[in-house]
Design a protein around this motif. Sequence first.
Motif, PDB file in Angstrom:
ATOM      1  N   ILE A  86       0.697  -1.234  -0.056  1.00  0.00           N
ATOM      2  CA  ILE A  86       0.119  -0.101  -0.006  1.00  0.00           C
ATOM      3  C   ILE A  86       0.754   1.093   0.018  1.00  0.00           C
ATOM      4  CG2 ILE A  86      -1.718   1.507   1.293  1.00  0.00           C
ATOM      5  CD1 ILE A  86      -2.966  -1.221   2.050  1.00  0.00           C
ATOM      6  N   PHE A  87       1.970   1.391   0.728  1.00  0.00           N
ATOM      7  CA  PHE A  87       2.734   2.743   0.969  1.00  0.00           C
ATOM      8  C   PHE A  87       4.072   2.600   0.052  1.00  0.00           C
ATOM      9  CE2 PHE A  87       0.244   1.832   5.123  1.00  0.00           C
ATOM     10  CZ  PHE A  87      -0.550   2.985   4.773  1.00  0.00           C
ATOM     11  N   ASN A  88       4.247   1.657  -0.636  1.00  0.00           N
ATOM     12  CA  ASN A  88       5.369   1.656  -1.462  1.00  0.00           C
ATOM     13  C   ASN A  88       6.696   1.221  -0.724  1.00  0.00           C
ATOM     14  OD1 ASN A  88       4.251   1.965  -4.240  1.00  0.00           O
ATOM     15  ND2 ASN A  88       4.238   3.938  -4.063  1.00  0.00           N
ATOM     16  N   LYS A  89       6.612   0.579   0.090  1.00  0.00           N
ATOM     17  CA  LYS A  89       7.791  -0.027   1.041  1.00  0.00           C
ATOM     18  C   LYS A  89       7.864  -1.489   1.039  1.00  0.00           C
ATOM     19  CE  LYS A  89       8.886   4.242   2.816  1.00  0.00           C
ATOM     20  NZ  LYS A  89      10.063   4.727   2.572  1.00  0.00           N
ATOM     21  N   SER A  90       7.806  -1.979  -0.075  1.00  0.00           N
ATOM     22  CA  SER A  90       8.014  -3.602  -0.217  1.00  0.00           C
ATOM     23  C   SER A  90       9.301  -3.893   0.414  1.00  0.00           C
ATOM     24  CB  SER A  90       7.457  -3.968  -1.632  1.00  0.00           C
ATOM     25  OG  SER A  90       6.396  -4.061  -2.056  1.00  0.00           O
ATOM     26  N   ASN A  91      10.235  -3.232  -0.126  1.00  0.00           N
ATOM     27  CA  ASN A  91      11.707  -3.704   0.312  1.00  0.00           C
ATOM     28  C   ASN A  91      11.646  -3.876   1.694  1.00  0.00           C
ATOM     29  OD1 ASN A  91      12.354  -4.139  -2.335  1.00  0.00           O
ATOM     30  ND2 ASN A  91      13.147  -2.392  -2.633  1.00  0.00           N
ATOM     31  N   GLU A  92      11.338  -2.764   2.389  1.00  0.00           N
ATOM     32  CA  GLU A  92      11.430  -2.363   3.922  1.00  0.00           C
ATOM     33  C   GLU A  92      10.625  -3.655   4.370  1.00  0.00           C
ATOM     34  OE1 GLU A  92      12.290   1.544   1.887  1.00  0.00           O
ATOM     35  OE2 GLU A  92      10.842  -0.128   1.472  1.00  0.00           O
ATOM     36  N   ALA A  93       9.406  -3.792   3.984  1.00  0.00           N
ATOM     37  CA  ALA A  93       8.521  -4.769   4.755  1.00  0.00           C
ATOM     38  C   ALA A  93       9.363  -6.124   4.352  1.00  0.00           C
ATOM     39  CB  ALA A  93       7.136  -4.887   3.940  1.00  0.00           C
ATOM     40  N   SER A  94       9.926  -6.528   3.435  1.00  0.00           N
ATOM     41  CA  SER A  94      10.454  -7.826   3.085  1.00  0.00           C
ATOM     42  C   SER A  94      11.350  -8.039   3.981  1.00  0.00           C
ATOM     43  CB  SER A  94      10.928  -8.045   1.748  1.00  0.00           C
ATOM     44  OG  SER A  94       9.905  -8.366   0.838  1.00  0.00           O
ATOM     45  N   ARG A  95      12.281  -6.938   4.393  1.00  0.00           N
ATOM     46  CA  ARG A  95      13.488  -7.010   5.423  1.00  0.00           C
ATOM     47  C   ARG A  95      12.882  -7.041   6.634  1.00  0.00           C
ATOM     48  NH1 ARG A  95      15.872  -2.972   1.803  1.00  0.00           N
ATOM     49  NH2 ARG A  95      15.260  -1.311   2.830  1.00  0.00           N
ATOM     50  N   LEU A  96      11.958  -6.719   7.183  1.00  0.00           N
ATOM     51  CA  LEU A  96      11.261  -6.832   8.435  1.00  0.00           C
ATOM     52  C   LEU A  96      10.843  -8.177   8.682  1.00  0.00           C
ATOM     53  CD1 LEU A  96      10.766  -5.688  11.065  1.00  0.00           C
ATOM     54  CD2 LEU A  96       8.717  -4.590  10.093  1.00  0.00           C
ATOM     55  N   VAL A  97      10.085  -8.515   7.705  1.00  0.00           N
ATOM     56  CA  VAL A  97       9.426  -9.851   7.695  1.00  0.00           C
ATOM     57  C   VAL A  97      10.559 -11.049   8.013  1.00  0.00           C
ATOM     58  CG1 VAL A  97       8.368 -11.924   6.265  1.00  0.00           C
ATOM     59  CG2 VAL A  97       7.236  -9.478   6.447  1.00  0.00           C
ATOM     60  N   ASN A  98      11.628 -10.972   7.072  1.00  0.00           N
ATOM     61  CA  ASN A  98      12.695 -11.909   7.402  1.00  0.00           C
ATOM     62  C   ASN A  98      13.653 -11.531   8.604  1.00  0.00           C
ATOM     63  OD1 ASN A  98      12.624 -12.673   4.543  1.00  0.00           O
ATOM     64  ND2 ASN A  98      13.793 -11.251   3.794  1.00  0.00           N
ATOM     65  N   ALA A  99      13.627 -10.441   8.944  1.00  0.00           N
ATOM     66  CA  ALA A  99      14.051 -10.079  10.539  1.00  0.00           C
ATOM     67  C   ALA A  99      13.404 -10.834  11.399  1.00  0.00           C
ATOM     68  CB  ALA A  99      14.357  -8.619  10.899  1.00  0.00           C
ATOM     69  N   ILE A 100      11.909 -10.823  11.414  1.00  0.00           N
ATOM     70  CA  ILE A 100      11.279 -11.424  12.261  1.00  0.00           C
ATOM     71  C   ILE A 100      11.279 -13.003  12.395  1.00  0.00           C
ATOM     72  CG2 ILE A 100       8.549 -12.033  12.962  1.00  0.00           C
ATOM     73  CD1 ILE A 100       8.086  -9.020  12.236  1.00  0.00           C
TER      74      ILE A 100
END
Length: 261
Positions: free
Chosen positions: A121-135
């Motif tokens: 939604i917020f054009n932050k797919s790369n940041e979201a992927s990094r966060l998901v991988n960190a979790i």
Amino acid sequence: MIYHDQLNRIIELKQSPNRIVSLVPSQTELLVDLGLIDQIVGVTKFCIHPSSLRKTKSVVGGTKQIGFEKIKALQPDIILCNKEENTKEMIDKLKSIAPIHISDIYTVEDCLELIKTYGQIFNKSNEASRLVNAIKTEKEAFHSQRSRSNKMKVAYFIWKNPFMVAASNTFIHSMLNEAHLFNVFEDEERYPEIQLDHPKIKEADCIFLSSEPYPFKEKDIEEFKKQFPSKKIMIVDGEMFSWYGSRICKSYRYFKSYFLA
């Protein structure tokens, strides 16, 4: 652009939202960690992470009572809500102001889905992927160590006067399982009111007194010890069990420090 929220509601957006009102503290923290602090225009008085946020953004109320005119004046492109945190009456009224995304969180997987959706939604797919991988990394590291231990039985108190505990069908229950703890109230639903002579408490090895939503203090430990002298009683950080989104990374580290020590 068309998206679906976690209630499977359709959300239509002309473009990526640039003005966000968040009515859920843990989701506000997630927005910040996705690099969206500049797009946030309105928050609740409970949006305390980061601590400076309420000084620079408009505080529009709490999670149950808000200033509708204040939100309207902010001209948001989207309003972020949660099925449990916010009331249906609020959400119905907010629909006339801006598109609404409603989260519905019960498990870590639900959280990861929300993070990915925000990324889209917020054009932050790369940041979201990094966060998901960190979790996922923190989760796997904790489970690889904790799996060798027996499950401690716990009763998790969230409120006093009346006493209330977290039971099944809650995110707290899911996080207790993530911490490899057994919730003695798993046969009950949501947040039942109980008396301290409830038979399930006798099964618990440990009584958890959460720091939120009711702020249990050291004096409460002493009161519980009078009734349960043989049980371990401790105050736990409620954010680590009830906040989702980016907070979960810290939750697994917290579990490690408390339950693998």
